[in-house]
Write a protein that holds these residues in place. Structure first.
Motif, PDB file in Angstrom:
ATOM      1  N   ALA A  24       0.819  -1.147   0.008  1.00  0.00           N
ATOM      2  CA  ALA A  24      -0.024  -0.056  -0.039  1.00  0.00           C
ATOM      3  C   ALA A  24       0.981   1.135  -0.042  1.00  0.00           C
ATOM      4  O   ALA A  24       0.388   2.290  -0.630  1.00  0.00           O
ATOM      5  CB  ALA A  24      -0.896  -0.034   1.212  1.00  0.00           C
ATOM      6  N   ARG A  25       2.100   1.222   0.527  1.00  0.00           N
ATOM      7  CA  ARG A  25       2.960   2.417   0.678  1.00  0.00           C
ATOM      8  C   ARG A  25       4.102   2.435  -0.077  1.00  0.00           C
ATOM      9  O   ARG A  25       4.628   3.651  -0.583  1.00  0.00           O
ATOM     10  CB  ARG A  25       3.408   2.279   2.070  1.00  0.00           C
ATOM     11  N   ILE A  26       4.446   1.386  -0.937  1.00  0.00           N
ATOM     12  CA  ILE A  26       5.562   1.575  -1.726  1.00  0.00           C
ATOM     13  C   ILE A  26       5.469   2.536  -2.991  1.00  0.00           C
ATOM     14  O   ILE A  26       6.508   3.003  -3.182  1.00  0.00           O
ATOM     15  CB  ILE A  26       5.998   0.175  -2.292  1.00  0.00           C
ATOM     16  N   ALA A  27       4.376   2.704  -3.432  1.00  0.00           N
ATOM     17  CA  ALA A  27       4.316   3.622  -4.641  1.00  0.00           C
ATOM     18  C   ALA A  27       4.521   5.271  -4.189  1.00  0.00           C
ATOM     19  O   ALA A  27       4.982   6.005  -5.015  1.00  0.00           O
ATOM     20  CB  ALA A  27       2.924   3.451  -5.268  1.00  0.00           C
ATOM     21  N   ASP A  28       4.344   5.158  -3.057  1.00  0.00           N
ATOM     22  CA  ASP A  28       4.307   6.695  -2.444  1.00  0.00           C
ATOM     23  C   ASP A  28       5.659   7.275  -1.608  1.00  0.00           C
ATOM     24  O   ASP A  28       5.806   8.002  -1.257  1.00  0.00           O
ATOM     25  CB  ASP A  28       3.024   7.204  -1.727  1.00  0.00           C
ATOM     26  N   THR A  29       6.286   5.996  -1.632  1.00  0.00           N
ATOM     27  CA  THR A  29       7.679   6.032  -0.837  1.00  0.00           C
ATOM     28  C   THR A  29       8.937   6.548  -1.692  1.00  0.00           C
ATOM     29  O   THR A  29       9.165   5.745  -2.719  1.00  0.00           O
ATOM     30  CB  THR A  29       7.845   4.786  -0.032  1.00  0.00           C
ATOM     31  N   PRO A  30       9.584   7.652  -1.625  1.00  0.00           N
ATOM     32  CA  PRO A  30      10.655   7.706  -2.350  1.00  0.00           C
ATOM     33  C   PRO A  30      11.697   6.814  -2.146  1.00  0.00           C
ATOM     34  O   PRO A  30      11.889   6.361  -1.288  1.00  0.00           O
ATOM     35  CB  PRO A  30      11.254   9.255  -1.554  1.00  0.00           C
ATOM     36  N   ILE A  31      12.646   6.884  -3.517  1.00  0.00           N
ATOM     37  CA  ILE A  31      13.502   5.620  -3.380  1.00  0.00           C
ATOM     38  C   ILE A  31      14.532   5.834  -2.162  1.00  0.00           C
ATOM     39  O   ILE A  31      14.980   4.792  -1.725  1.00  0.00           O
ATOM     40  CB  ILE A  31      14.333   6.247  -4.701  1.00  0.00           C
ATOM     41  N   ILE A  32      15.028   7.058  -1.852  1.00  0.00           N
ATOM     42  CA  ILE A  32      15.864   6.945  -0.847  1.00  0.00           C
ATOM     43  C   ILE A  32      15.378   6.689   0.746  1.00  0.00           C
ATOM     44  O   ILE A  32      16.034   6.562   1.615  1.00  0.00           O
ATOM     45  CB  ILE A  32      16.273   8.521  -0.556  1.00  0.00           C
ATOM     46  N   LEU A  34      13.042   3.796   0.733  1.00  0.00           N
ATOM     47  CA  LEU A  34      12.679   2.442   0.540  1.00  0.00           C
ATOM     48  C   LEU A  34      13.115   1.380   1.523  1.00  0.00           C
ATOM     49  O   LEU A  34      12.677   0.490   2.058  1.00  0.00           O
ATOM     50  CB  LEU A  34      12.927   2.050  -0.860  1.00  0.00           C
ATOM     51  N   GLU A  35      14.529   1.809   2.212  1.00  0.00           N
ATOM     52  CA  GLU A  35      14.831   1.058   3.046  1.00  0.00           C
ATOM     53  C   GLU A  35      14.161   0.815   4.272  1.00  0.00           C
ATOM     54  O   GLU A  35      14.066  -0.096   5.143  1.00  0.00           O
ATOM     55  CB  GLU A  35      16.465   1.303   3.490  1.00  0.00           C
ATOM     56  N   GLN A  36      13.273   1.764   4.605  1.00  0.00           N
ATOM     57  CA  GLN A  36      11.958   1.663   5.684  1.00  0.00           C
ATOM     58  C   GLN A  36      11.244   0.658   5.394  1.00  0.00           C
ATOM     59  O   GLN A  36      10.628   0.263   6.634  1.00  0.00           O
ATOM     60  CB  GLN A  36      11.554   3.266   5.786  1.00  0.00           C
ATOM     61  N   LEU A  37      10.960   0.247   4.348  1.00  0.00           N
ATOM     62  CA  LEU A  37      10.091  -0.806   4.116  1.00  0.00           C
ATOM     63  C   LEU A  37      10.571  -2.400   4.406  1.00  0.00           C
ATOM     64  O   LEU A  37       9.848  -2.984   4.291  1.00  0.00           O
ATOM     65  CB  LEU A  37       9.307  -0.543   2.897  1.00  0.00           C
ATOM     66  N   LEU A  38      11.999  -2.336   4.411  1.00  0.00           N
ATOM     67  CA  LEU A  38      12.401  -3.583   4.590  1.00  0.00           C
ATOM     68  C   LEU A  38      12.021  -4.358   6.112  1.00  0.00           C
ATOM     69  O   LEU A  38      11.650  -3.335   7.037  1.00  0.00           O
ATOM     70  CB  LEU A  38      14.086  -3.548   4.626  1.00  0.00           C
ATOM     71  N   PRO A  39      11.955  -5.298   6.146  1.00  0.00           N
ATOM     72  CA  PRO A  39      11.226  -6.084   7.471  1.00  0.00           C
ATOM     73  C   PRO A  39      12.130  -5.669   8.611  1.00  0.00           C
ATOM     74  O   PRO A  39      11.280  -5.560   9.599  1.00  0.00           O
ATOM     75  CB  PRO A  39      11.410  -7.541   6.992  1.00  0.00           C
TER      76      PRO A  39
END
Length: 52
Positions: A24-32, A34-39
């Motif tokens: 749900a969040r990945i499309a709105d997350t800036p590339i820099i 994305l590491e916050q979405l890692l488990p």
């Protein structure tokens, strides 16, 4: 997919909750950020954020 699920389990995270949230969040997350979405960096959304 199996690797994602097992990585979440190894980090004591509910794989279904994690996958649902990051998808749900990945499309709105800036590339820099994305590491916050890692488990190992992910934090579940708070109840206040879900109500908004």
């Amino acid at each position: 997919m199996a690797t994602l699920i097992m990585t979440a389990k190894l980090n004591d995270i509910d794989p279904q909750a994690w996958l649902a949230d990051i998808l749900a969040r990945i499309a709105d997350t800036p590339i820099i950020r994305l590491e916050q979405l890692l488990p190992w960096n992910w934090t579940p959304p708070t109840i206040d954020a879900q109500a908004a």
